[in-house]
Design a protein around this motif. Structure first.
Motif, short mmCIF file in Angstrom:
data_model
loop_
_atom_site.label_atom_id
_atom_site.label_comp_id
_atom_site.label_asym_id
_atom_site.label_seq_id
_atom_site.Cartn_x
_atom_site.Cartn_y
_atom_site.Cartn_z
N VAL A 154 -16.42 -16.33 -11.54
CA VAL A 154 -15.36 -16.04 -12.50
C VAL A 154 -15.23 -14.52 -12.61
O VAL A 154 -16.23 -13.81 -12.76
N GLU A 155 -14.00 -14.03 -12.55
CA GLU A 155 -13.75 -12.59 -12.66
C GLU A 155 -13.38 -12.23 -14.10
O GLU A 155 -12.59 -12.92 -14.74
N ILE A 156 -13.97 -11.15 -14.61
CA ILE A 156 -13.55 -10.58 -15.89
C ILE A 156 -12.43 -9.59 -15.57
O ILE A 156 -12.65 -8.59 -14.90
N PHE A 157 -11.23 -9.88 -16.04
CA PHE A 157 -10.06 -9.07 -15.71
C PHE A 157 -9.58 -8.36 -16.97
O PHE A 157 -9.20 -9.00 -17.95
N SER A 158 -9.60 -7.03 -16.94
CA SER A 158 -9.17 -6.22 -18.09
C SER A 158 -7.98 -5.37 -17.67
O SER A 158 -8.15 -4.26 -17.17
N PRO A 159 -6.77 -5.89 -17.85
CA PRO A 159 -5.59 -5.19 -17.30
C PRO A 159 -5.32 -3.83 -17.92
O PRO A 159 -4.63 -3.00 -17.31
N TYR A 160 -5.87 -3.57 -19.11
CA TYR A 160 -5.59 -2.30 -19.79
C TYR A 160 -6.85 -1.46 -19.98
O TYR A 160 -6.89 -0.58 -20.84
N LEU A 161 -7.86 -1.70 -19.17
CA LEU A 161 -9.17 -1.09 -19.37
C LEU A 161 -9.11 0.43 -19.43
O LEU A 161 -9.84 1.05 -20.21
N ASN A 162 -8.26 1.04 -18.62
CA ASN A 162 -8.25 2.50 -18.53
C ASN A 162 -6.99 3.14 -19.11
O ASN A 162 -6.68 4.29 -18.80
N VAL A 163 -6.30 2.41 -19.99
CA VAL A 163 -5.12 2.99 -20.62
C VAL A 163 -5.26 2.91 -22.14
O VAL A 163 -6.12 2.21 -22.67
N SER A 164 -4.42 3.64 -22.84
CA SER A 164 -4.49 3.74 -24.30
C SER A 164 -3.76 2.58 -24.97
O SER A 164 -2.99 1.85 -24.35
N LYS A 165 -3.98 2.47 -26.28
CA LYS A 165 -3.26 1.47 -27.07
C LYS A 165 -1.75 1.74 -27.04
O LYS A 165 -0.94 0.81 -27.05
N THR A 166 -1.40 3.01 -27.01
CA THR A 166 0.02 3.37 -26.90
C THR A 166 0.63 2.80 -25.64
O THR A 166 1.73 2.24 -25.66
N ALA A 167 -0.10 2.91 -24.52
CA ALA A 167 0.39 2.39 -23.24
C ALA A 167 0.45 0.86 -23.26
O ALA A 167 1.35 0.26 -22.65
N ILE A 168 -0.49 0.23 -23.94
CA ILE A 168 -0.47 -1.23 -24.07
C ILE A 168 0.80 -1.65 -24.81
O ILE A 168 1.51 -2.58 -24.39
N LEU A 169 1.08 -0.96 -25.91
CA LEU A 169 2.29 -1.29 -26.67
C LEU A 169 3.54 -1.03 -25.84
O LEU A 169 4.50 -1.81 -25.91
N THR A 170 3.54 0.03 -25.07
CA THR A 170 4.68 0.33 -24.20
C THR A 170 4.95 -0.85 -23.26
O THR A 170 6.09 -1.28 -23.08
N ASP A 171 3.88 -1.39 -22.68
CA ASP A 171 4.03 -2.54 -21.78
C ASP A 171 4.52 -3.76 -22.56
O ASP A 171 5.40 -4.51 -22.09
N GLY A 172 3.97 -3.96 -23.75
CA GLY A 172 4.40 -5.10 -24.56
C GLY A 172 5.86 -5.02 -24.95
O GLY A 172 6.60 -6.02 -24.87
N LEU A 173 6.30 -3.84 -25.35
CA LEU A 173 7.70 -3.66 -25.72
C LEU A 173 8.61 -3.88 -24.51
O LEU A 173 9.72 -4.41 -24.65
N SER A 174 8.14 -3.49 -23.33
CA SER A 174 8.93 -3.71 -22.12
C SER A 174 9.07 -5.19 -21.80
O SER A 174 10.02 -5.60 -21.12
N MET A 175 8.12 -6.01 -22.31
CA MET A 175 8.20 -7.46 -22.15
C MET A 175 9.01 -8.11 -23.28
O MET A 175 9.15 -9.33 -23.32
N GLY A 176 9.49 -7.29 -24.22
CA GLY A 176 10.28 -7.82 -25.31
C GLY A 176 9.46 -8.35 -26.48
O GLY A 176 9.98 -9.08 -27.33
N LEU A 177 8.18 -7.97 -26.56
CA LEU A 177 7.32 -8.46 -27.64
C LEU A 177 7.64 -7.71 -28.94
O LEU A 177 8.02 -6.54 -28.92
N THR A 178 7.44 -8.40 -30.08
CA THR A 178 7.80 -7.81 -31.37
C THR A 178 6.62 -7.64 -32.32
O THR A 178 6.70 -6.90 -33.29
N TYR A 179 5.52 -8.34 -32.14
CA TYR A 179 4.24 -8.11 -32.81
C TYR A 179 4.16 -8.52 -34.28
O TYR A 179 3.21 -8.17 -34.96
N GLU A 180 5.12 -9.30 -34.77
CA GLU A 180 4.98 -9.76 -36.15
C GLU A 180 3.88 -10.81 -36.30
O GLU A 180 3.36 -11.02 -37.40
#
Length: 218
Positions: A154-180
């Motif tokens: 089994v692989e442990i996969f951390s897609p955001y391991l080397n990026v910031s929370k800001t970059a995570i949110l940027t990716d989420g917003l690009s997917m149309g996520l709203t976070y409520e």
């Protein structure tokens, strides 16, 4: 055939993005949340709501009995949650001893049982200063172990391991996520405090993305 993956899903902003990233990657997602006695148990309510909306397999597992062994964290003990930035020395009180190794081990066992090849894990660079079990070297070593711990690797996969929370949110917003349907605050009150390290980092991420956080703050 769609590849199965297990997503460790706290109900927070990062893991919500990870969950949706896995879905966007075309995976069949099995979301796994843990009640470890955290005072911000509201995150589990958010996790359940989000998974229901997304029609994702979801389990909430009660492992709160382990708190008889894991003392000294302000997330689980009667210790005040520190205020200030995530990288402040005081934030070390939010470390739960060996938490992520325990959660990852359980998630890997679940992955083997449902025949999933990966466990998605939402560690990111903003966690590295305070949390040893979110650092790249920890994930690398866990990966090595998880490839030999069972007959099935089994692989442990951390897609955001080397990026910031800001970059995570940027990716989420690009997917149309709203976070409520997410919860970040370490305090378990009706509204987010806006003062703990988790809140401050979340608000900073929204500000740097020029976006509005849908949560209400005290």
């Amino acid at each position: 055939m769609t590849e199965k993956v297990v997503v460790i899903y706290s109900g927070g902003m990062d893991s919500y993005t990870v969950l949706n990233r896995a879905l966007k990657d075309g995976k069949e997602v099995y979301a796994l949340s843990f009640d470890y006695g955290q005072r911000h148990v509201k995150e589990l309510e958010c996790a359940a709501t989000a998974c229901k909306k997304l029609n994702v397999h979801h389990k909430i597992i009660d492992i709160s009995a382990i708190n008889q062994l894991l003392a000294g964290s302000s997330l689980t003990d009667d210790i005040d949650i520190p205020e200030g930035h995530y990288e402040a020395e005081s934030m070390k009180s939010t470390v739960v001893p060996n938490r992520n190794m325990i959660l990852l081990s359980l998630a890997v066992g679940y992955a083997v049982s449902v025949k999933a090849g990966q466990v998605y894990y939402g560690a990111h660079s903003g966690d590295h200063a305070i949390y040893p079990d979110c650092r790249p070297e920890f994930v690398m070593k866990m990966n090595e172990v998880c490839k030999i711990a069972n007959y099935e690797a089994v692989e442990i996969f951390s897609p955001y391991l080397n990026v910031s929370k800001t970059a995570i949110l940027t990716d989420g917003l690009s997917m149309g996520l709203t976070y409520e349907d997410t919860w970040t605050c370490y305090n378990g009150r009706d509204k987010a405090c806006g003062k703990c390290g988790a809140c401050q980092e979340r608000l900073e991420a929204f500000s740097e993305n020029q976006a509005t956080d849908p949560l209400s703050y005290e």
